[in-house]
Design a protein around this motif. Structure first.
Motif, PDB file in Angstrom:
ATOM      1  N   GLU A 114       0.925  -1.119  -0.007  1.00 18.90           N
ATOM      2  CA  GLU A 114      -0.098   0.044   0.022  1.00 18.90           C
ATOM      3  C   GLU A 114       0.953   1.305  -0.105  1.00 18.90           C
ATOM      4  OE1 GLU A 114      -3.799  -1.799   2.286  1.00 18.90           O
ATOM      5  OE2 GLU A 114      -2.513  -0.294   3.312  1.00 18.90           O
ATOM      6  N   ALA A 115       2.022   1.386   0.715  1.00 16.42           N
ATOM      7  CA  ALA A 115       2.867   2.264   0.728  1.00 16.42           C
ATOM      8  C   ALA A 115       3.556   2.741  -0.655  1.00 16.42           C
ATOM      9  CB  ALA A 115       3.836   2.189   1.808  1.00 16.42           C
ATOM     10  N   VAL A 116       3.970   1.475  -1.166  1.00 11.76           N
ATOM     11  CA  VAL A 116       4.571   1.820  -2.614  1.00 11.76           C
ATOM     12  C   VAL A 116       3.540   2.392  -3.569  1.00 11.76           C
ATOM     13  CG1 VAL A 116       5.679   0.525  -4.195  1.00 11.76           C
ATOM     14  CG2 VAL A 116       6.484   0.158  -2.156  1.00 11.76           C
ATOM     15  N   GLN A 117       2.325   1.752  -3.684  1.00  5.07           N
ATOM     16  CA  GLN A 117       1.389   2.223  -4.383  1.00  5.07           C
ATOM     17  C   GLN A 117       0.975   3.566  -4.144  1.00  5.07           C
ATOM     18  OE1 GLN A 117      -0.126   0.137  -6.918  1.00  5.07           O
ATOM     19  NE2 GLN A 117      -0.655   2.169  -7.588  1.00  5.07           N
ATOM     20  N   ALA A 118       0.759   4.022  -2.822  1.00  8.14           N
ATOM     21  CA  ALA A 118       0.609   5.337  -2.528  1.00  8.14           C
ATOM     22  C   ALA A 118       1.612   6.509  -3.168  1.00  8.14           C
ATOM     23  CB  ALA A 118       0.374   5.718  -1.239  1.00  8.14           C
ATOM     24  N   LYS A 119       2.863   5.868  -3.027  1.00  4.38           N
ATOM     25  CA  LYS A 119       3.910   6.909  -3.318  1.00  4.38           C
ATOM     26  C   LYS A 119       3.821   6.993  -5.121  1.00  4.38           C
ATOM     27  CE  LYS A 119       8.944   7.636  -3.452  1.00  4.38           C
ATOM     28  NZ  LYS A 119       9.107   7.978  -4.890  1.00  4.38           N
ATOM     29  N   GLN A 120       3.575   5.941  -5.689  1.00  2.42           N
ATOM     30  CA  GLN A 120       3.371   5.839  -7.323  1.00  2.42           C
ATOM     31  C   GLN A 120       2.173   6.639  -7.684  1.00  2.42           C
ATOM     32  OE1 GLN A 120       3.219   1.481  -8.117  1.00  2.42           O
ATOM     33  NE2 GLN A 120       5.366   1.212  -8.020  1.00  2.42           N
ATOM     34  N   ASP A 121       1.055   6.597  -6.894  1.00  2.00           N
ATOM     35  CA  ASP A 121      -0.080   7.652  -7.198  1.00  2.00           C
ATOM     36  C   ASP A 121       0.145   9.062  -6.720  1.00  2.00           C
ATOM     37  OD1 ASP A 121      -1.136   5.404  -7.892  1.00  2.00           O
ATOM     38  OD2 ASP A 121      -2.402   4.884  -5.930  1.00  2.00           O
ATOM     39  N   GLY A 122       1.188   9.377  -6.067  1.00  2.00           N
ATOM     40  CA  GLY A 122       1.473  10.600  -5.763  1.00  2.00           C
ATOM     41  C   GLY A 122       1.107  11.365  -4.513  1.00  2.00           C
ATOM     42  N   ALA A 123       1.039  10.446  -3.437  1.00  2.00           N
ATOM     43  CA  ALA A 123       0.870  10.626  -1.992  1.00  2.00           C
ATOM     44  C   ALA A 123       2.127  11.673  -1.612  1.00  2.00           C
ATOM     45  CB  ALA A 123       0.830   9.641  -1.147  1.00  2.00           C
ATOM     46  N   SER A 124       1.882  12.526  -0.798  1.00  2.00           N
ATOM     47  CA  SER A 124       2.773  13.639  -0.411  1.00  2.00           C
ATOM     48  C   SER A 124       3.272  13.096   1.068  1.00  2.00           C
ATOM     49  CB  SER A 124       2.055  14.820   0.050  1.00  2.00           C
ATOM     50  OG  SER A 124       1.706  15.558  -1.093  1.00  2.00           O
ATOM     51  N   TYR A 125       2.742  12.370   1.925  1.00  2.00           N
ATOM     52  CA  TYR A 125       3.007  11.751   3.068  1.00  2.00           C
ATOM     53  C   TYR A 125       2.198  10.466   3.250  1.00  2.00           C
ATOM     54  CZ  TYR A 125      -0.786  13.601   5.873  1.00  2.00           C
ATOM     55  OH  TYR A 125      -1.874  13.766   6.072  1.00  2.00           O
ATOM     56  N   LEU A 126       2.664   9.362   4.231  1.00  2.00           N
ATOM     57  CA  LEU A 126       1.940   8.439   4.759  1.00  2.00           C
ATOM     58  C   LEU A 126       1.504   8.303   5.949  1.00  2.00           C
ATOM     59  CD1 LEU A 126       4.255   5.527   2.948  1.00  2.00           C
ATOM     60  CD2 LEU A 126       2.121   6.775   1.966  1.00  2.00           C
ATOM     61  N   GLY A 127       0.368   7.787   6.408  1.00  2.00           N
ATOM     62  CA  GLY A 127      -0.162   7.771   7.850  1.00  2.00           C
ATOM     63  C   GLY A 127      -0.071   6.154   7.999  1.00  2.00           C
ATOM     64  N   VAL A 128       0.969   5.849   8.910  1.00  2.00           N
ATOM     65  CA  VAL A 128       1.148   4.170   9.121  1.00  2.00           C
ATOM     66  C   VAL A 128       0.541   3.848  10.598  1.00  2.00           C
ATOM     67  CG1 VAL A 128       2.965   2.446   9.190  1.00  2.00           C
ATOM     68  CG2 VAL A 128       3.169   4.330   7.663  1.00  2.00           C
ATOM     69  N   GLY A 129      -0.186   2.780  10.291  1.00  2.00           N
ATOM     70  CA  GLY A 129      -0.705   2.488  11.821  1.00  2.00           C
ATOM     71  C   GLY A 129      -2.272   1.495  11.348  1.00  2.00           C
ATOM     72  N   SER A 130      -2.459   1.209  12.478  1.00  2.00           N
ATOM     73  CA  SER A 130      -2.452   1.441  13.903  1.00  2.00           C
ATOM     74  C   SER A 130      -1.238   0.643  14.439  1.00  2.00           C
ATOM     75  CB  SER A 130      -3.626   1.002  14.643  1.00  2.00           C
ATOM     76  OG  SER A 130      -3.463   1.347  16.114  1.00  2.00           O
ATOM     77  N   MET A 131      -0.289   1.677  15.321  1.00  2.00           N
ATOM     78  CA  MET A 131       0.772   1.213  15.677  1.00  2.00           C
ATOM     79  C   MET A 131       0.371   0.330  17.200  1.00  2.00           C
ATOM     80  SD  MET A 131       2.910   1.909  13.558  1.00  2.00           S
ATOM     81  CE  MET A 131       4.185   1.088  14.448  1.00  2.00           C
ATOM     82  N   PHE A 132      -0.506   0.792  17.523  1.00  2.00           N
ATOM     83  CA  PHE A 132      -0.788   0.048  19.018  1.00  2.00           C
ATOM     84  C   PHE A 132      -2.404   0.105  18.978  1.00  2.00           C
ATOM     85  CE2 PHE A 132       3.000   2.627  19.928  1.00  2.00           C
ATOM     86  CZ  PHE A 132       3.854   1.508  20.316  1.00  2.00           C
TER      87      PHE A 132
END
Length: 208
Positions: A114-132
């Motif tokens: 999902e992260a790689v796809q978001a970057k390819q689609d032009g995302a400016s930043y990623l929200g990653v989680g839930s960490m806990f």
């Protein structure tokens, strides 16, 4: 641009449904919050837009960005600074047709793919989680530290960690030096949001 964006993402406040939300958010901003995401899952379109315009004025007052969650139309009409979307919302390409090419768009991700796809689609930043585990989202997918490390290796975008981050859990993230952490109840449900925001800001600055 990325350097400036990273600074703005450091202490990322996500709103909840508290009755005194405006006052508590302003207190958190005065404590050091660097951006505010307005998240209103249960609101009508009109209520979301009216609140968005009010929060835009608040964020302008303190010269920090307003992020609108999910709703590209509200982001455009409220003149927000950024939009944040999830995996089940509009695609980045669809959102761009509404907000234009200049508005930064963040994307929630839970895996390397999902992260790689978001970057390819032009995302400016990623929200990653839930960490806990978190009470703010009952169906939250827990992202392992291993997955987080793999995302950091695969994608160079700024990363904001979210989900269950509080005074007890923040130290566990220290070795991974996130660009930012997103906090909801850890600040807004505190007796003094200003003091709690100040605490998190100081702790995050130690990681830089």
């Amino acid at each position: 641009m990325l350097g400036k964006l990273r600074d703005r993402l450091q202490l990322y406040l996500v709103t909840d449904d508290q009755e005194d939300l405006y006052q508590r958010t302003e207190a958190a901003i005065r404590g050091g919050v660097t951006c505010v995401q307005l998240r209103m899952k249960k609101a009508s379109s009109r209520q979301f837009l009216e609140t968005g315009k009010r929060f835009k004025e608040l964020c302008q007052k303190y010269q920090i960005p307003l992020v609108i969650n999910d709703r590209a139309d509200v982001a455009l009409l409220a003149q927000a600074d950024m939009l944040h979307i999830g995996q089940n919302d509009l695609s980045i390409q669809e959102a761009r047709q509404i907000v234009g090419l200049d508005m930064p768009i963040g994307v929630s991700v839970h895996s390397v793919e999902e992260a790689v796809q978001a970057k390819q689609d032009g995302a400016s930043y990623l929200g990653v989680g839930s960490m806990f585990p978190t009470s703010s989202k009952d169906d939250a997918t827990i992202v392992s530290i291993k997955t987080l490390s793999s995302i950091r290796e695969a994608v160079s975008l700024p990363i904001v960690l979210i989900g269950g981050i509080n005074q007890k859990t923040l130290p566990a993230l220290a070795p991974y030096i996130p660009d930012g952490v997103a906090i909801i109840s850890g600040i807004l449900s505190a007796p003094c949001p200003k003091s709690m925001a100040s605490y998190f800001k100081k702790e995050l600055e130690k990681l830089v």
